[in-house]
Motif scaffolding. Structure first.
Motif, PDB file in Angstrom:
ATOM      1  N   LEU A 192       0.965  -1.187   0.078  1.00 12.26           N
ATOM      2  CA  LEU A 192      -0.023   0.326   0.058  1.00 12.26           C
ATOM      3  C   LEU A 192       0.809   1.257  -0.119  1.00 12.26           C
ATOM      4  CD1 LEU A 192      -2.816  -0.991   2.737  1.00 12.26           C
ATOM      5  CD2 LEU A 192      -2.887  -1.201   0.141  1.00 12.26           C
ATOM      6  N   THR A 193       2.146   0.981   0.193  1.00 10.31           N
ATOM      7  CA  THR A 193       3.050   2.210   0.272  1.00 10.31           C
ATOM      8  C   THR A 193       3.530   2.869  -1.330  1.00 10.31           C
ATOM      9  OG1 THR A 193       4.973   0.686   0.537  1.00 10.31           O
ATOM     10  CG2 THR A 193       4.116   1.702   2.573  1.00 10.31           C
ATOM     11  N   THR A 194       2.402   3.019  -1.970  1.00 12.55           N
ATOM     12  CA  THR A 194       2.607   3.647  -3.418  1.00 12.55           C
ATOM     13  C   THR A 194       3.028   5.218  -3.396  1.00 12.55           C
ATOM     14  OG1 THR A 194       0.523   4.301  -3.595  1.00 12.55           O
ATOM     15  CG2 THR A 194       1.029   2.065  -4.148  1.00 12.55           C
ATOM     16  N   ASP A 195       3.598   5.368  -4.361  1.00 10.36           N
ATOM     17  CA  ASP A 195       3.858   7.078  -4.439  1.00 10.36           C
ATOM     18  C   ASP A 195       2.543   7.932  -4.377  1.00 10.36           C
ATOM     19  OD1 ASP A 195       6.553   6.312  -5.134  1.00 10.36           O
ATOM     20  OD2 ASP A 195       6.416   6.574  -7.105  1.00 10.36           O
ATOM     21  N   ASP A 196       1.559   7.581  -4.781  1.00  7.11           N
ATOM     22  CA  ASP A 196       0.357   8.309  -4.586  1.00  7.11           C
ATOM     23  C   ASP A 196      -0.087   8.116  -2.917  1.00  7.11           C
ATOM     24  OD1 ASP A 196      -2.316   9.653  -5.255  1.00  7.11           O
ATOM     25  OD2 ASP A 196      -3.049   7.552  -4.411  1.00  7.11           O
ATOM     26  N   PHE A 197       0.209   7.178  -2.259  1.00  5.24           N
ATOM     27  CA  PHE A 197      -0.151   7.127  -0.821  1.00  5.24           C
ATOM     28  C   PHE A 197       0.776   7.954  -0.001  1.00  5.24           C
ATOM     29  CE2 PHE A 197       0.277   5.228   3.286  1.00  5.24           C
ATOM     30  CZ  PHE A 197      -0.959   5.158   3.699  1.00  5.24           C
ATOM     31  N   ILE A 198       1.867   7.840  -0.386  1.00  5.24           N
ATOM     32  CA  ILE A 198       2.757   8.780   0.304  1.00  5.24           C
ATOM     33  C   ILE A 198       2.606   9.977   0.122  1.00  5.24           C
ATOM     34  CG2 ILE A 198       5.363   9.099   0.903  1.00  5.24           C
ATOM     35  CD1 ILE A 198       5.871   6.071   0.138  1.00  5.24           C
ATOM     36  N   SER A 199       2.344  10.618  -1.215  1.00 11.23           N
ATOM     37  CA  SER A 199       2.065  11.995  -1.513  1.00 11.23           C
ATOM     38  C   SER A 199       1.058  12.450  -0.715  1.00 11.23           C
ATOM     39  CB  SER A 199       1.882  11.952  -3.045  1.00 11.23           C
ATOM     40  OG  SER A 199       1.445  13.158  -3.450  1.00 11.23           O
ATOM     41  N   ARG A 200      -0.129  11.594  -0.505  1.00 11.46           N
ATOM     42  CA  ARG A 200      -1.316  11.942   0.325  1.00 11.46           C
ATOM     43  C   ARG A 200      -1.005  12.180   1.704  1.00 11.46           C
ATOM     44  NH1 ARG A 200      -5.270   7.377  -1.265  1.00 11.46           N
ATOM     45  NH2 ARG A 200      -6.821   8.438   0.203  1.00 11.46           N
ATOM     46  N   LEU A 201       0.072  11.423   2.415  1.00 13.29           N
ATOM     47  CA  LEU A 201       0.499  11.557   3.943  1.00 13.29           C
ATOM     48  C   LEU A 201       1.132  12.806   3.865  1.00 13.29           C
ATOM     49  CD1 LEU A 201       1.588  10.588   6.610  1.00 13.29           C
ATOM     50  CD2 LEU A 201       3.757   9.486   5.103  1.00 13.29           C
ATOM     51  N   GLY A 202       1.941  12.968   2.752  1.00 14.50           N
ATOM     52  CA  GLY A 202       2.563  14.616   2.929  1.00 14.50           C
ATOM     53  C   GLY A 202       1.606  15.586   2.617  1.00 14.50           C
ATOM     54  N   LYS A 203       0.299  15.431   2.107  1.00 16.85           N
ATOM     55  CA  LYS A 203      -0.647  16.361   1.861  1.00 16.85           C
ATOM     56  C   LYS A 203      -1.414  16.343   3.469  1.00 16.85           C
ATOM     57  CE  LYS A 203      -4.523  17.868  -1.028  1.00 16.85           C
ATOM     58  NZ  LYS A 203      -5.513  17.311  -2.073  1.00 16.85           N
ATOM     59  N   THR A 204      -1.485  15.450   4.022  1.00 21.02           N
ATOM     60  CA  THR A 204      -2.069  15.492   5.473  1.00 21.02           C
ATOM     61  C   THR A 204      -1.443  16.218   6.586  1.00 21.02           C
ATOM     62  OG1 THR A 204      -3.341  13.311   5.377  1.00 21.02           O
ATOM     63  CG2 THR A 204      -2.753  14.096   7.348  1.00 21.02           C
ATOM     64  N   ILE A 205       0.046  16.109   6.383  1.00 23.68           N
ATOM     65  CA  ILE A 205       1.170  16.797   7.176  1.00 23.68           C
ATOM     66  C   ILE A 205       0.830  18.251   6.684  1.00 23.68           C
ATOM     67  CG2 ILE A 205       3.301  17.288   7.794  1.00 23.68           C
ATOM     68  CD1 ILE A 205       3.679  14.217   7.350  1.00 23.68           C
ATOM     69  N   ASP A 206       0.652  18.867   5.559  1.00 21.04           N
ATOM     70  CA  ASP A 206       0.666  19.856   4.899  1.00 21.04           C
ATOM     71  C   ASP A 206      -0.750  20.718   5.705  1.00 21.04           C
ATOM     72  OD1 ASP A 206       3.149  19.907   3.737  1.00 21.04           O
ATOM     73  OD2 ASP A 206       2.157  19.369   1.774  1.00 21.04           O
ATOM     74  N   ASP A 207      -1.775  19.879   5.421  1.00 16.96           N
ATOM     75  CA  ASP A 207      -2.923  20.323   5.883  1.00 16.96           C
ATOM     76  C   ASP A 207      -3.040  20.810   7.373  1.00 16.96           C
ATOM     77  OD1 ASP A 207      -6.139  20.878   5.203  1.00 16.96           O
ATOM     78  OD2 ASP A 207      -6.115  19.472   6.954  1.00 16.96           O
ATOM     79  N   LEU A 208      -2.602  19.966   8.065  1.00 20.32           N
ATOM     80  CA  LEU A 208      -2.605  20.032   9.502  1.00 20.32           C
ATOM     81  C   LEU A 208      -1.455  21.318   9.957  1.00 20.32           C
ATOM     82  CD1 LEU A 208      -2.323  16.555  10.544  1.00 20.32           C
ATOM     83  CD2 LEU A 208      -4.226  17.663  11.252  1.00 20.32           C
ATOM     84  N   GLY A 209      -0.461  21.346   9.014  1.00 21.82           N
ATOM     85  CA  GLY A 209       0.453  22.533   9.379  1.00 21.82           C
ATOM     86  C   GLY A 209      -0.281  23.786   9.128  1.00 21.82           C
ATOM     87  N   GLU A 210      -1.212  23.855   8.067  1.00 26.05           N
ATOM     88  CA  GLU A 210      -1.747  25.196   7.957  1.00 26.05           C
ATOM     89  C   GLU A 210      -2.613  25.534   9.203  1.00 26.05           C
ATOM     90  OE1 GLU A 210      -4.043  24.333   4.369  1.00 26.05           O
ATOM     91  OE2 GLU A 210      -2.101  24.446   3.103  1.00 26.05           O
ATOM     92  N   SER A 211      -3.260  24.729  10.054  1.00 27.31           N
ATOM     93  CA  SER A 211      -3.935  25.067  11.112  1.00 27.31           C
ATOM     94  C   SER A 211      -2.945  24.905  12.454  1.00 27.31           C
ATOM     95  CB  SER A 211      -4.764  24.054  11.367  1.00 27.31           C
ATOM     96  OG  SER A 211      -5.839  24.163  10.288  1.00 27.31           O
ATOM     97  N   ASP A 212      -1.591  25.358  12.037  1.00 27.21           N
ATOM     98  CA  ASP A 212      -0.632  25.437  13.163  1.00 27.21           C
ATOM     99  C   ASP A 212      -0.443  24.173  14.023  1.00 27.21           C
ATOM    100  OD1 ASP A 212       0.317  27.701  12.491  1.00 27.21           O
ATOM    101  OD2 ASP A 212      -1.185  28.758  13.529  1.00 27.21           O
TER     102      ASP A 212
END
Length: 400
Positions: free
Chosen positions: A292-312
């Motif tokens: 399940l650790t595809t490039d797309d999956f890991i990219s979505r992990l990064g997007k989660t981190i980014d989204d949480l970061g936008e709310s500090d």
């Protein structure tokens, strides 16, 4: 004439002595240089051997201002030299952050029923566990993660028996006094806490827990519902320690856009904004299956981190392992790539400061006993040797 001959002889003899001395000095100098060079070469080789032994993943993480950590399982906690010290050597060489697997869960810290469970005191808590953990971590300059204050599982048997008969107010009183006592004792000792673990499932709050009554019955102040109760957990933890970082921790919340991920992000943002909960971050457990650790999956992990970061929010990876199961076509080299990409993706974000791996070696992993036909989930094999995954993590850290 005789006098001249004697003087000449004496001068010649003197010159011979001088020449011999010069020759001896030259020989001694050459020998000294040769020995020094040999010693220098030997020292270089010796230092290289020391470097090869003592330079671990943590050295590369420290250079980049990050923490790479791992888990101390029960076997090592009970015997620090278990496996002839192999696990201890891995932890202290490679990692600068650490967490206990089970020992700081309520089932261990509050095993004996307090005289008054609605007014828990520090002396009711098994603080010897905390002291041993902190002493080991401090000895090796490790960041310390407390896991966990409130969880629906691994609670003491007395709580399992009594909690179903408690009122909402009693759940509040117990939770408040326990958190205040625990955080007060750990103040200045623990760097970050999982205040709440696994409080949601899919797109809703988890049901059937020991604290469920708070969702259907108000306390004496009229507070009712999960949001109110969960917000208070963080407020009490902050009251006990003004400096420690406070986290919500969960699994299957890593990939952006899933139902559980969407609910988690809504939940923590609402806690913070609408209920004034002093929540600092989210722990992304990250128990992954290799296919399940595809490039797309890991990219979505990064997007989660980014989204949480936008709310500090901080977004740390707290329980990373990547299991390989029977029937998977992926290899250890594929696992290396997955570890490397996950570490690179997470640590490339400023709001991801720590990555904790869930097991020092395949010999110390929970995977074999929980996922039939699966294993090989950590960066070291069952013989405590470095796997390709280890070097994937190292490359990711070096490339930051």
């Amino acid at each position: 004439a005789a006098t001249s001959k004697i003087n000449f002889f004496n001068i010649s003899k003197f010159l011979v002595i001088i020449m011999k001395c010069i020759v001896l000095v030259i020989l001694a100098t050459v020998l000294l240089i040769s020995c020094s060079k040999g010693s220098a070469d030997e020292n270089i080789f010796h230092n290289k051997e020391i470097d090869d032994i003592t330079i671990g993943l943590k050295n590369y993480a420290i250079e980049k201002g990050k923490f790479i950590g791992n888990l101390m399982r029960d076997g090592m906690f009970d015997n620090l030299q278990v496996h002839n010290g192999s696990t201890d050597n891995i932890l202290k060489t490679d990692y600068n952050a650490i967490v206990l697997g089970n020992k700081m869960k309520m089932s261990n810290l509050l095993r004996t029923r307090p005289q008054d469970p609605f007014n828990v005191k520090i002396e009711d808590i098994n603080t010897d566990i905390i002291d041993k953990f902190v002493n080991y971590a401090d000895k090796h300059n490790m960041r310390k993660r407390g896991h966990v204050m409130i969880w629906y599982k691994q609670i003491p048997s007395w709580l399992t028996n009594e909690a179903p008969n408690w009122s909402a107010q009693q759940v509040y009183d117990f939770s408040k006094s326990y958190i205040l006592a625990l955080s007060a004792y750990c103040k200045g000792k623990i760097d970050e806490w999982d205040v709440l673990n696994e409080g949601i499932v899919n797109n809703s709050f988890r049901q059937g827990t020991w604290y469920d009554i708070i969702n259907t019955q108000a306390n004496i102040n009229g507070d009712i519902g999960y949001y109110n109760y969960f917000a208070y957990l963080f407020k009490w933890a902050r009251q006990g320690d003004s400096d420690v970082e406070l986290f919500y921790n969960d699994y299957n919340i890593e990939a952006f856009g899933t139902s559980k991920n969407n609910f988690m992000r809504t939940f923590v943002k609402k806690l913070k904004l609408d209920y004034s909960a002093p929540i600092d971050g989210v722990g992304l457990q990250s128990h992954f299956k290799i296919n399940l650790t595809t490039d797309d999956f890991i990219s979505r992990l990064g997007k989660t981190i980014d989204d949480l970061g936008e709310s500090d929010f901080i977004a740390n990876i707290t329980e990373l392992d990547i299991r390989i199961c029977n029937g998977d076509i992926q290899t250890l080299d594929d696992q290396k790539k997955a570890y490397k990409n996950i570490v690179s993706t997470a640590f490339s974000r400023d709001n991801c400061k720590t990555i904790l791996i869930w097991g020092p070696s395949d010999n110390d992993s929970w995977i074999n006993s929980h996922f039939e036909g699966c294993g090989q989930a950590t960066p070291h094999d069952e013989n405590f040797n470095k796997k390709p995954a280890y070097f994937g993590i190292k490359e990711a850290l070096m490339d930051l």
